[in-house]
Each structure stands twice: as structure tokens, then as C-alpha cells.
Design an enzyme around this catalytic site. Structure first.
Site, PDB file in Angstrom:
ATOM      1  N   LYS A   1     -13.147  12.133  -6.668  1.00 24.04           N
ATOM      2  CA  LYS A   1     -12.466  13.412  -6.274  1.00 24.04           C
ATOM      3  C   LYS A   1     -13.526  14.595  -6.590  1.00 24.04           C
ATOM      4  O   LYS A   1     -13.389  15.867  -6.276  1.00 24.04           O
ATOM      5  CB  LYS A   1     -11.236  13.728  -7.033  1.00 24.04           C
ATOM      6  CG  LYS A   1     -10.037  12.679  -6.626  1.00 24.04           C
ATOM      7  CD  LYS A   1      -8.976  12.692  -7.580  1.00 24.04           C
ATOM      8  CE  LYS A   1      -8.116  11.832  -7.263  1.00 24.04           C
ATOM      9  NZ  LYS A   1      -7.195  11.690  -5.989  1.00 24.04           N
TER      10      LYS A   1
ATOM     11  N   GLU B   1      -8.144  20.026 -13.889  1.00 27.86           N
ATOM     12  CA  GLU B   1      -7.690  21.111 -12.629  1.00 27.86           C
ATOM     13  C   GLU B   1      -6.393  21.839 -13.319  1.00 27.86           C
ATOM     14  O   GLU B   1      -5.840  21.475 -14.324  1.00 27.86           O
ATOM     15  CB  GLU B   1      -7.046  20.273 -11.588  1.00 27.86           C
ATOM     16  CG  GLU B   1      -8.012  20.015 -10.486  1.00 27.86           C
ATOM     17  CD  GLU B   1      -7.078  19.199  -9.453  1.00 27.86           C
ATOM     18  OE1 GLU B   1      -6.364  19.157  -9.391  1.00 27.86           O
ATOM     19  OE2 GLU B   1      -8.037  18.895  -8.732  1.00 27.86           O
TER      20      GLU B   1
ATOM     21  N   HIS C   1       4.145  11.331  -8.684  1.00 24.29           N
ATOM     22  CA  HIS C   1       3.040  11.643  -7.901  1.00 24.29           C
ATOM     23  C   HIS C   1       2.970  10.630  -6.726  1.00 24.29           C
ATOM     24  O   HIS C   1       1.786  10.680  -5.917  1.00 24.29           O
ATOM     25  CB  HIS C   1       1.834  11.524  -8.645  1.00 24.29           C
ATOM     26  CG  HIS C   1       1.817  12.502  -9.982  1.00 24.29           C
ATOM     27  ND1 HIS C   1       1.922  13.937  -9.913  1.00 24.29           N
ATOM     28  CD2 HIS C   1       1.510  12.261 -11.359  1.00 24.29           C
ATOM     29  CE1 HIS C   1       1.872  14.266 -10.978  1.00 24.29           C
ATOM     30  NE2 HIS C   1       1.688  13.349 -11.922  1.00 24.29           N
TER      31      HIS C   1
ATOM     32  N   ARG D   1      -8.635   7.801   6.048  1.00 24.97           N
ATOM     33  CA  ARG D   1      -7.944   6.585   6.726  1.00 24.97           C
ATOM     34  C   ARG D   1      -6.662   7.170   7.207  1.00 24.97           C
ATOM     35  O   ARG D   1      -6.277   8.267   7.268  1.00 24.97           O
ATOM     36  CB  ARG D   1      -7.505   5.659   5.469  1.00 24.97           C
ATOM     37  CG  ARG D   1      -6.560   6.339   4.502  1.00 24.97           C
ATOM     38  CD  ARG D   1      -6.100   5.349   3.430  1.00 24.97           C
ATOM     39  NE  ARG D   1      -5.924   6.062   2.211  1.00 24.97           N
ATOM     40  CZ  ARG D   1      -4.501   6.678   1.944  1.00 24.97           C
ATOM     41  NH1 ARG D   1      -3.609   6.498   3.043  1.00 24.97           N
ATOM     42  NH2 ARG D   1      -4.320   7.135   0.901  1.00 24.97           N
TER      43      ARG D   1
HETATM   44  P1  ADP Z   1      -0.729   8.103   1.542  1.00 27.92           P
HETATM   45  O1  ADP Z   1      -1.738   8.929   0.665  1.00 27.92           O
HETATM   46  O2  ADP Z   1      -0.946   7.423   2.799  1.00 27.92           O
HETATM   47  O3  ADP Z   1       0.620   8.742   1.799  1.00 27.92           O
HETATM   48  P2  ADP Z   1       0.193   7.212  -1.147  1.00 27.92           P
HETATM   49  O4  ADP Z   1      -0.478   8.222  -1.544  1.00 27.92           O
HETATM   50  O5  ADP Z   1       1.634   7.190  -0.946  1.00 27.92           O
HETATM   51  O6  ADP Z   1      -0.345   6.935   0.445  1.00 27.92           O
HETATM   52  O7  ADP Z   1      -0.134   6.042  -1.651  1.00 27.92           O
HETATM   53  C1  ADP Z   1      -1.805   5.954  -2.059  1.00 27.92           C
HETATM   54  C2  ADP Z   1      -2.288   4.749  -1.914  1.00 27.92           C
HETATM   55  O8  ADP Z   1      -1.130   3.790  -2.585  1.00 27.92           O
HETATM   56  C3  ADP Z   1      -2.465   4.093  -0.679  1.00 27.92           C
HETATM   57  O9  ADP Z   1      -3.724   4.602   0.013  1.00 27.92           O
HETATM   58  C4  ADP Z   1      -2.275   2.696  -0.843  1.00 27.92           C
HETATM   59  O10 ADP Z   1      -3.630   2.394  -1.626  1.00 27.92           O
HETATM   60  C5  ADP Z   1      -1.284   2.645  -1.930  1.00 27.92           C
HETATM   61  N1  ADP Z   1       0.009   2.072  -1.130  1.00 27.92           N
HETATM   62  C6  ADP Z   1       1.111   2.836  -0.837  1.00 27.92           C
HETATM   63  N2  ADP Z   1       1.876   2.276  -0.142  1.00 27.92           N
HETATM   64  C7  ADP Z   1       1.274   1.343   0.177  1.00 27.92           C
HETATM   65  C8  ADP Z   1       1.834  -0.070   0.995  1.00 27.92           C
HETATM   66  N3  ADP Z   1       3.054  -0.140   1.471  1.00 27.92           N
HETATM   67  N4  ADP Z   1       1.164  -1.139   0.800  1.00 27.92           N
HETATM   68  C9  ADP Z   1      -0.032  -1.184   0.429  1.00 27.92           C
HETATM   69  N5  ADP Z   1      -0.638  -0.064  -0.380  1.00 27.92           N
HETATM   70  C10 ADP Z   1      -0.002   1.078  -0.465  1.00 27.92           C
HETATM   71  P1  ADP Z   2      -4.049  10.660  -5.643  1.00 28.31           P
HETATM   72  O1  ADP Z   2      -5.308  10.154  -5.169  1.00 28.31           O
HETATM   73  O2  ADP Z   2      -3.355   9.758  -6.668  1.00 28.31           O
HETATM   74  O3  ADP Z   2      -3.163  10.921  -4.349  1.00 28.31           O
HETATM   75  P2  ADP Z   2      -3.868  13.400  -5.681  1.00 28.31           P
HETATM   76  O4  ADP Z   2      -5.210  14.023  -6.271  1.00 28.31           O
HETATM   77  O5  ADP Z   2      -3.772  13.550  -4.197  1.00 28.31           O
HETATM   78  O6  ADP Z   2      -4.039  11.934  -6.272  1.00 28.31           O
HETATM   79  O7  ADP Z   2      -2.525  13.830  -6.645  1.00 28.31           O
HETATM   80  C1  ADP Z   2      -1.365  13.460  -6.203  1.00 28.31           C
HETATM   81  C2  ADP Z   2      -0.222  14.323  -6.744  1.00 28.31           C
HETATM   82  O8  ADP Z   2      -0.383  14.742  -7.875  1.00 28.31           O
HETATM   83  C3  ADP Z   2       0.022  15.388  -5.563  1.00 28.31           C
HETATM   84  O9  ADP Z   2       0.346  15.088  -4.423  1.00 28.31           O
HETATM   85  C4  ADP Z   2       0.427  16.621  -6.270  1.00 28.31           C
HETATM   86  O10 ADP Z   2       2.098  16.215  -6.297  1.00 28.31           O
HETATM   87  C5  ADP Z   2       0.123  16.307  -7.631  1.00 28.31           C
HETATM   88  N1  ADP Z   2      -1.014  17.216  -8.155  1.00 28.31           N
HETATM   89  C6  ADP Z   2      -2.563  16.776  -7.996  1.00 28.31           C
HETATM   90  N2  ADP Z   2      -2.987  17.887  -8.367  1.00 28.31           N
HETATM   91  C7  ADP Z   2      -2.293  18.660  -8.884  1.00 28.31           C
HETATM   92  C8  ADP Z   2      -2.256  20.151  -9.564  1.00 28.31           C
HETATM   93  N3  ADP Z   2      -3.444  20.649  -9.623  1.00 28.31           N
HETATM   94  N4  ADP Z   2      -1.321  20.747  -9.761  1.00 28.31           N
HETATM   95  C9  ADP Z   2      -0.322  20.339  -9.599  1.00 28.31           C
HETATM   96  N5  ADP Z   2       0.381  18.930  -8.967  1.00 28.31           N
HETATM   97  C10 ADP Z   2      -0.842  18.243  -8.680  1.00 28.31           C
HETATM   98 MG    MG Z   3      -3.545  12.029  -2.772  1.00 27.80          MG
END
Ligand code: ADP
Ligand code: ADP
Ligand code: MG
Length: 625
Positions: free
Chosen positions: A116, A200, A235, A297
Site C-alpha cells: 500500500k 493515514e 472493513h 484482479r
Molecule cells: P474485494 O476487494 O474483491 O471486494 P474483499 O475486499 O471483500 O474483496 O476481500 C478482500 C480479500 O478477501 C479478497 O481479495 C480475498 O483475498 C478474500 N476473500 C473475500 N471473499 C473471499 C471468498 N469468497 N473466497 C476467497 N477469498 C475471499
Molecule cells: P484492504 O486491503 O484490507 O481492503 P483498504 O485499504 O482497502 O484495505 O481498506 C479497507 C476499508 O477500511 C475501506 O473500505 C474503508 O472502509 C476503511 N478505510 C481504509 N482507509 C481508511 C481511511 N483512511 N479512513 C477511513 N476508513 C478507511
Molecule cells: Mg481494499
């Protein structure tokens, strides 16, 4: 075009990919672990290869086994789905080095977006607005604390290698920073093998808005508009929609353009998602939306984009991987209507969202589009993600989409595995959600009121009762009381619902109004009635120890503590099956105990006005044989 494809995944996404591949005339190869030997994706694929034991570490995460399976079956390409190896640059490279087509971006693009902090640095260079914060290499706790103070609380500590909502800690008070950091690092070490964090600004009134992008090998990059994934629990996305409520054309244009810039900055090929966080305290504004991360992906929630654009994203992936140009230009893409998706999880909201496993004795989903990797009779194992299906709807407007999805969740009938369907149905009913007043704290704010399982509705109780007594009308259940309400056809009965007695007003058996048979399931030992996304075990109530209706046993027991108000028989009388013997009053209701079979009264142990305890033998009936 590739002629064969190995899907390095399982569950709904494997089935989803197989569906499109098959429609394109591509031969499909599944891989499976021990637990998935009979799984739906294995049944659907043209061929399947066993790759190891049930834990993903020994099967779906072992790149060499998957590549060996592709070689053994002559598969021309590998699609990784999401999760597992989908964002593993080394695996992507190994696939390509083995002479197999990788359905995904270049390993370098995956790498660039994998961590990240590096991804954010790269986005800053590309002119994409990023969430304010600290991305430095200096990971000394004092330095991190100082940076947090400079950013201003609340802050979010994030594992740079994090994903799936793991490795994140919100900190509101500087005094808590050191502990939060340590706990975040511990989780990051065990989940991702990398303790580095970034810090952040925690965005208040946060909304998760993401943009679907697509690139090809001819230098084209387009976006397919945004999705709103703000409805999250811990999250993790739960309900997603497209487009985003309250998004105006200018703001959309700005963030979609930023997403395309982000994709171009890493030379992106294939399907990808740029995730943004928006400060929605004052609606959606372009200057308050920041890049969060890129998922290199296909995304879990890709179907909502497919519904509003009419594009099959998996087909595009396979075409692009085969070297074709993107099937559409940007100006040929537009938004049509409103789409919404709910993730159906095998979990029990009432017990802290504990995952629920077991064989799906009953599994019935009634939605225009269902994405699932299981069917009735399949087993939910404890080894993988608890998401068992995605319910997807598409309607002309948001209000209709919500209603449709609410209906879909209300009629998701699953037994005995517990699901979040009822919870989702009630969540979708919240007026704030309908008004578009959402942010990522929405579920947490409303959860308290929605996690308890509600009582079976009067209509469902009526239907359940009629199903229960219908086939055995002649041997009337013990606890049909004679107590009549105003409506001539109503009777008050006690039903055991999930084991606990409850009073209900029901219609007489075979009332033409009751919807017998519909949405119920005869389980091994009781009837299961589905109602609004919940499953209820319903029985005619008889307390433990009561033997009723069994031809071999003539002991008529008191079903509960109460007062005898009528005794209609005496020792020596001959009675016929169903004949009223004794009437008891309890819980303000009358309960007539009837003869379970034809016979002779051997003994009566009841007097009018007498108080009796539960389980007392009131009448003994001989078969007379
Ligand atoms: P996305 O970002 O595609 O919506 P999520 O943020 O909900 O997916 O989930 C993040 C990660 O959690 C996915 O990249 C995957 O690694 C894992 N994950 C979520 N749902 C599944 C599932 N049904 N089977 C396998 N891995 C999953
Ligand atoms: P992951 O790789 O687990 O998906 P993300 O960075 O995409 O991690 O963050 C997952 C979730 O956490 C976001 O969808 C949001 O709900 C929350 N989040 C992430 N960063 C922030 C932020 N700076 N402020 C508030 N919420 C956040
Ligand atoms: Mg994310």
C-alpha cells in the site's frame, strides 16, 4: 483465443469463470482440495485435478501444484479468480515463465500495487489524490507516533501488505497509539509476514467508492464507472451497489479519470479496481475523494458493474489475455439502471457472526442473478471463506433495486447452515439506507438492533401449523385449544419455535388462506419454516416427557402446569381417537387433551378445579386389545 483455461480458485468465483468460459467455447479445468472433491466447481468443469489437502496452504495457495495441473491437462491459460494467488506477482511470473497465459495484469503491475505504501507513492507521482498520511521507511515507533500527531487524530494504522480488512487499527487518542501499533504489527506479522505500516488520516463520514478499470495490451485503458461498497462489517464489504448514490456527473468524471490515470501509471492490463475513500460529510465532492489502494484482479463485487454496463467482465479478461483489444471504447460505455449485490455468508449474526458449517439440507435462492459455488446437499466446510453466495439485482432505479434485493434476502431459504440473510433483509429496510445516508460505519451503528433473531411472524406460524397438522388431521395434536377468538376460524395454539413454547393465533387446518407447503422444509425431526431470511424449527408443543399420539403409549400427561377445567371421561369409558378427555387451562389458554387412539379409560387422575404440575399422568388409556 485461448482454447482451454485452468481456474486456480474455488467456490462461486470458479463457477462464475467456468460459466463464461463455457459460453465462449473454452475447455475448463478445475483444481480442488480434499474438502472440495465433490464441489460444484469440480462438477461444472470439463476436467478437474486434485491438488492437495483441505487447508488452502496445502492446495489453492501452492503455485507449483497449480502450474503442474495446467501442464498435465494441457490448459493454455490460468485464471486466478480473487483471493488466493490472484495478487501474487511471483506466481503470475511463474505461470508466464511456464509458457502459460496469465489472465491478469503483468507481474510488475501487481508488484507496483502490492504494497500500500509503494502504491500510494506511485499514485502521488501520477497526480492521483491519495489519503493524507505517512508512507516513510522509518518504522521506529517514536517516529510513527510523531507522524500520527502531525497528521492529526483520528488516524488509521495500516499494514502495508494488508488485505481483506486485516491489519488495520483506528486510533482516536494519542495515548492508545503505541498499543494499537503493536497489535497491528502483530496481526500483520502473522497474516502477511511483513510488519511495516503506514499511517493515514482517518476519514470521517467515510464512503468506500471504487472504480472498475480495464486495460488491454494495445495501450487502451477504460473505466466502467464506480461502485459504492460502503456497507461494511469490520472493513469487509457486505452490500455493494453501482452507481454510487449521490454521485454527480462531474465528480464521477473526476474520479473515473483519476482511476484511469492510476491504471496507466502501472501499465495496467486486464481487470482492476481502484479503491477510493471519500469524506462524505458534505456529499460526494471530487476534492474529498482519495486513492486508497488498487486491487489487481477481478473483484468480488464485479457483477454490479456487469449489470449496469451490460459487459461480461470475465469475457473481457479472457479476450484481453488472448491479445485482443478491449471490445468497447470509453464512449461506448454507459450506465443503465441500478444494480446491487449482497454477500450471503454462512454465519450467525445472533452469535457474534460466528461462521456456520454443515451440509446444506435445504438451499433455495430466488434472485434474478445468483452467484454461488454450492448447491443443495453440498457441505460448507470450515476451511474457506464463509461467503456462500452473492445475490445480485438490477432495476431501473435505486429504490427498486433495494426492494428487489430486500426480497432476495427475505427469500433466501437455507437450512441448517445459518446465514446473514435475515440480517441483510432488515438492514436493507432501514430508511437511512434507502435515503442513501450511508458510510462505512452504517452496519456497526445499526447492528445492535438487527442481530437478534426476530420471532416467527403470525403468517409463518399459521402456515407452519397447518403444514404440521395437515397430514395428521385425524390424530389431532394435543394442544389445539378450543379457545376461539373473534374470527371464527382462528384457534390459539402453542408451537415450539426453535425449542421454546410460544402462543400463536392460527387458522383452522386447511384454511384456504394459509400458504401451506410454501417455503418450508421437512427436516429430520421437525418442520423448518422460512420467514424473512430466517429459518425456524417449528413443532407442535409438547413438553419433554409427554408421550402423545403414539399408539403404544396411553399415558396422557399434563403438558404444563395449569388448572383442570373439564374432565369429560371416567374410568371404564370407551373412547375413540381424537375424543376430548380432559381440558386444562394454562398461560390463559385452554388445552384439550384428546385420545391418541381408540381404547378404554383405565384411570383418570384429574378433578375439575385441581392444579396440576407439568408431566403428571392425567389419564391412562388402554388399547383394549
Ligand atoms: P474485494 O476487494 O474483491 O471486494 P474483499 O475486499 O471483500 O474483496 O476481500 C478482500 C480479500 O478477501 C479478497 O481479495 C480475498 O483475498 C478474500 N476473500 C473475500 N471473499 C473471499 C471468498 N469468497 N473466497 C476467497 N477469498 C475471499
Ligand atoms: P484492504 O486491503 O484490507 O481492503 P483498504 O485499504 O482497502 O484495505 O481498506 C479497507 C476499508 O477500511 C475501506 O473500505 C474503508 O472502509 C476503511 N478505510 C481504509 N482507509 C481508511 C481511511 N483512511 N479512513 C477511513 N476508513 C478507511
Ligand atoms: Mg481494499
Amino acid at each position: 483465443m485461448i482454447q482451454s483455461l485452468l481456474i486456480a480458485n474455488r467456490g462461486e468465483i470458479a463457477c462464475r469463470i467456468i460459466r463464461t468460459a463455457r459460453a465462449m467455447g473454452i475447455r475448463t479445468v478445475a483444481v480442488y482440495s480434499d474438502a472440495d472433491a465433490k464441489a460444484l466447481h469440480v462438477r461444472q468443469a470439463d476436467e478437474a485435478v486434485h491438488i492437495g489437502a483441505s487447508p488452502a496452504r496445502e492446495s489453492y495457495l501452492v503455485g507449483e501444484k497449480i502450474i503442474a495441473a495446467a501442464k498435465a491437462t494441457g490448459a493454455a491459460a490460468i485464471h486466478p479468480g480473487y483471493g488466493f494467488l490472484s495478487e501474487n506477482a511471483e506466481f503470475a511470473k511463474a505461470v508466464i515463465d511456464a509458457g502459460i497465459v496469465w489472465v491478469g495484469p503483468k507481474p510488475d503491475s501487481i508488484r507496483a500495487m502490492g504494497l500500500k505504501d509503494a502504491a500510494k507513492a506511485r499514485m502521488i507521482a501520477a497526480g492521483v489524490p491519495v489519503t493524507p498520511g505517512y508512507l516513510g521507511e522509518d518504522q521506529a515507533p517514536e517516529r510513527l507516533a510523531a507522524e500520527a500527531a502531525a497528521i492529526g487524530y483520528p488516524v488509521l494504522v495500516k499494514a502495508v501488505a494488508g488485505g481483506g480488512g486485516k491489519g488495520m487499527r483506528r486510533v482516536d487518542d494519542p495515548a492508545d497509539f503505541a498499543d494499537a501499533l503493536a497489535s497491528c504489527q502483530r496481526e500483520a506479522a502473522s497474516s502477511f509476514g511483513n510488519t511495516d505500516v503506514l499511517i493515514e488520516k482517518y476519514i470521517l463520514s467515510p464512503r468506500h467508492i471504487e472504480v472498475q478499470v480495464f486495460g488491454d495490451t494495445h495501450g487502451n485503458v477504460v473505466h466502467l464507472f464506480e461502485r459504492d461498497c460502503s456497507l461494511q462489517r469490520r472493513h469487509q464489504k457486505v452490500i455493494e451497489e453501482a452507481p454510487a448514490p449521490g454521485m454527480d456527473p462531474d465528480t464521477r468524471e473526476a474520479i473515473c479519470a483519476a482511476a484511469v490515470r492510476a491504471a496507466r501509471a502501472v501499465d495496467y492490463v486486464g481487470a482492476g479496481t481502484i479503491e477510493f475513500i471519500a469524506d462524505a460529510s458534505d456529499g460526494l465532492r471530487a476534492d474529498r475523494i482519495w486513492f486508497m489502494e488498487m486491487n489487481t484482479r477481478l473483484q468480488v463485487e464485479h457483477p454490479v458493474t456487469e449489470e449496469i454496463t451490460g459487459v461480461d467482465l470475465v469475457e473481457w479478461q479472457l479476450r484481453v489475455a488472448s491479445g485482443e483489444a478491449l471490445p468497447k471504447r470509453q464512449d461506448e460505455l454507459s450506465i443503465n439502471g441500478w444494480a446491487m449485490e449482497a454477500r450471503l455468508y454462512a454465519e450467525d449474526p445472533a452469535s457474534g457472526f460466528l461462521p456456520s458449517i454443515g451440509v446444506l439440507q435445504h438451499f433455495s435462492l430466488r434472485t434474478m442473478r445468483v452467484e454461488t459455488g454450492v448447491g443443495a446437499g453440498d457441505e460448507i466446510s470450515p476451511f474457506y471463506d464463509p461467503m456462500i453466495a452473492k445475490l445480485v439485482v438490477h432495476a431501473p432505479c435505486r429504490g427498486d433495486a433495494i426492494s428487489d434485493l430486500q426480497g432476495a434476502c427475505s427469500t433466501a431459504d437455507v437450512w441448517p447452515v445459518k446465514t446473514n440473510a435475515g440480517f441483510l433483509a432488515r438492514l436493507l429496510d432501514r430508511v437511512e439506507f434507502r435515503d442513501g445516508m450511508i458510510d462505512t460505519g452504517f452496519i456497526a451503528a445499526h447492528q445492535e438492533a438487527l442481530i437478534e433473531k426476530p420471532m416467527l411472524s403470525a403468517e409463518a406460524a399459521d402456515a407452519a401449523y397447518n403444514i404440521l397438522v395437515g397430514p395428521q388431521r385425524d390424530c389431532m395434536p394435543l394442544f389445539r385449544s378450543g379457545f376461539r377468538l373473534n374470527a371464527a376460524s382462528q384457534t390459539e395454539v402453542i408451537l415450539a419455535v426453535d425449542g421454546a413454547p410460544r402462543r400463536f393465533d392460527v387458522s383452522e387446518p386447511f384454511s384456504p388462506l394459509a400458504d401451506y407447503g410454501a417455503r418450508a422444509f421437512q427436516g429430520r425431526d421437525s418442520l423448518v419454516k422460512f420467514d424473512s431470511g430466517y429459518a425456524y424449527r417449528v413443532e407442535l408443543y409438547h413438553p419433554r416427557g409427554t408421550a402423545t399420539g403414539t399408539a403404544a403409549d396411553g399415558a396422557i400427561l399434563s403438558p404444563m402446569p395449569g388448572r383442570i377445567i373439564a374432565v369429560d371421561v371416567a374410568a371404564g369409558d370407551t373412547v375413540t381417537k381424537g375424543q376430548k378427555l380432559v381440558t386444562l387451562e394454562a398461560m390463559k389458554m385452554e388445552h384439550s387433551l384428546t385420545a391418541p387412539f381408540d381404547g378404554t379409560i383405565a384411570e383418570v387422575n384429574a378433578e375439575i378445579g385441581g392444579q396440576v404440575q407439568e408431566g403428571v399422568v392425567l389419564v391412562r388409556l388402554d388399547t383394549g386389545a
